[in-house]
Design an enzyme around this catalytic site. Structure first.
Site, PDB file in Angstrom:
ATOM      1  N   HIS A 342       1.186  -1.314  -0.112  1.00 16.20           N
ATOM      2  CA  HIS A 342       0.305  -0.172  -0.137  1.00 16.20           C
ATOM      3  C   HIS A 342       1.145   1.522  -0.263  1.00 16.20           C
ATOM      4  CE1 HIS A 342      -3.167   2.949   0.611  1.00 16.20           C
ATOM      5  NE2 HIS A 342      -2.642   3.106   2.112  1.00 16.20           N
ATOM      6  N   SER A 343       0.582   2.230  -0.354  1.00 20.01           N
ATOM      7  CA  SER A 343       1.333   3.443  -0.833  1.00 20.01           C
ATOM      8  C   SER A 343       3.024   3.865  -0.716  1.00 20.01           C
ATOM      9  CB  SER A 343       0.114   4.394   0.523  1.00 20.01           C
ATOM     10  OG  SER A 343       1.461   5.936   0.752  1.00 20.01           O
ATOM     11  N   TYR A 344       4.120   4.482   0.154  1.00 27.17           N
ATOM     12  CA  TYR A 344       4.820   4.431   0.164  1.00 27.17           C
ATOM     13  C   TYR A 344       5.173   2.433   0.328  1.00 27.17           C
ATOM     14  CZ  TYR A 344       9.458   6.324   0.317  1.00 27.17           C
ATOM     15  OH  TYR A 344      10.943   6.891   0.456  1.00 27.17           O
TER      16      TYR A 344
END
Length: 441
Positions: A342-344
């Site tokens: 997720h995300s980073y």
């Protein structure tokens, strides 16, 4: 034309802005003091601002920096404690002390906060049944924020307990060869993570305050455990025969109190006459007294100065992903390895692939990204990596389109598809992502 007591021009008269009723600030000659008018509604009152930066206290936000707010032609003004003493004389100390925030002393258990998770995994007040209230004390944003952070630390430990007790994962310390005295981090693994011959799922969360087992602390507190944690993914993966490894990429250092440095007084110099040393000592003590007096009322709860001790080979999310790959995932027996990032966490995976391209291609079957912030141009991912990602990765992004609708992308890597309004809010999105991962075998 406003003038200081020394006759220095202080610039135009302060402007008042609506917003913070209790904590108005005024900046003059780089010294920030509280405005005396009790009903002043200002977030920022600027008279003379040093170039490129101004410190402000605003309602609804923590103290921060405003870049480019002042004219670049104004040079920084040196702070004189003679001038600050004059400003201090204008402060109504009785009024200021009435505005002191309560002690930053919070409970260390959920019960102490009088909150608990109900059968639906929702955080509710034990007595009232109400959801968590951030603005517990009106107009004390800093205190409310500290309270929220203290609760967040308790929830982090609570999720760790759930990973071990409810998901039957083991907590594994890293670095694997760490000494007793050096800083350490940890990850979580299922019993069969390294021995499962078929399937292994690796979970990587995003940046910020979240730790192993979490997607978003805000969702855990305001929605429920299923929305904000990785637990539904873990339980579903274990039920379908996967080994599981949960990374902890934000646990990069430990904080310890900074040791106090004793500065030797210049009066120890034997070359100076005794009268001169005494005079310098007197000036130094007076200056320190005024400074301490000012600091006491500017920041009555001065917090301890902390220093960060970084964890060896795990000092960043990217380093952590590479370390766990080298010491655990690369040693796993699984024929098919799957990532959910997720995300980073998506950026960390792309960096892992850049550093270990051949090994990743050999072991990883598919990668499910959710609102990933990776960028193949900035990370300088080569053509072969981009081609592999187009075939083996998919990025579910927040979108108003129906679930799994193709979303246009400017990056030449993996497909982007809709996760409806938000990846973490909708169980249907998470269920679909897990099905997609499972069908890639």
């Amino acid at each position: 034309m406003p003038l200081s007591t020394t006759g220095t021009y202080l610039g135009p008269a302060p402007r008042l802005f609506p917003g913070c009723r209790r904590r108005c600030r005024r900046v003059r000659n780089d010294v920030s003091v509280s405005c005396r008018p009790r009903k002043c509604n200002s977030n920022l009152v600027g008279a003379r601002i040093p170039r490129g930066k101004v410190i402000t206290t605003a309602r609804g936000s923590s103290t921060g920096e405003l870049e480019g707010h002042a004219s670049s032609r104004l040079p920084p003004q040196p702070c004189s404690w003679g001038q600050s003493s004059d400003l201090l004389s204008r402060i109504d100390l009785d009024e200021l002390m009435k505005k002191d925030e309560p002690p930053l002393d919070f409970p260390d258990t959920l019960e102490g906060f009088e909150y608990a998770f109900n059968e639906k995994g929702q955080l509710r007040h034990i007595k009232t049944g109400e959801p968590f209230v951030f603005n517990y004390r009106e107009d004390l944003h800093r205190w409310n924020q500290k309270r929220y952070e203290a609760l967040g630390e308790i929830i982090t430990k609570y999720v760790y307990e759930l990973l071990e007790k409810d998901c039957n994962l083991k907590k594994i310390s890293i670095p694997v060869d760490a000494t007793e005295s050096e800083p350490k981090s940890f990850i979580f693994m299922s019993e069969d993570a390294l021995t499962n011959p078929q399937k292994l799922m690796v979970l990587i969360h995003g940046s910020g305050v979240v730790r192993a087992g979490q997607w978003a602390r805000r969702l855990i507190i305001n929605e429920d455990l299923d929305s904000g944690t990785q637990i539904p993914f873990i339980k579903r993966a274990v039920a379908e025969g996967y080994g599981v490894i949960v990374l902890n990429p934000n646990e990069n250092y430990i904080e310890v109190e900074k040791p106090k440095i004793h500065v030797q007084s210049s009066s120890d110099s034997s070359d100076e006459p005794a009268e001169k040393r005494e005079r310098k000592d007197k000036v130094s003590k007076e200056t320190k007294k005024r400074r301490d007096f000012y600091e006491k009322y500017r920041n009555p709860q001065r917090e301890k100065e902390m220093m960060q001790l970084y964890i060896r080979e795990n000092g960043s999310p990217e380093e952590h992903a590479i370390y766990v790959w080298d010491h655990f995932i690369a040693q796993a027996a699984a024929e098919n390895v799957f990532f959910v990032a997720h995300s980073y966490g998506g950026l960390a995976f792309v960096e892992l692939m850049i550093q270990r391209e051949a090994d990743v291609k050999n072991k990883v079957t598919a990668v499910a990204l959710t609102d990933s912030v990776h960028n193949v141009w900035h990370q300088e991912a080569g053509k072969t990596i981009r081609e592999w990602m187009r075939e083996n990765c998919c990025n579910w992004v927040s979108s108003s389109e129906p679930l799994d609708t193709s979303v246009e992308s400017m990056l030449p890597d993996c497909p982007r598809v809709s996760a409806e309004a938000g990846v973490l809010f909708f169980p249907s999105s998470k269920k679909f992502i897990l099905l997609w991962v499972n069908h890639q075998c």
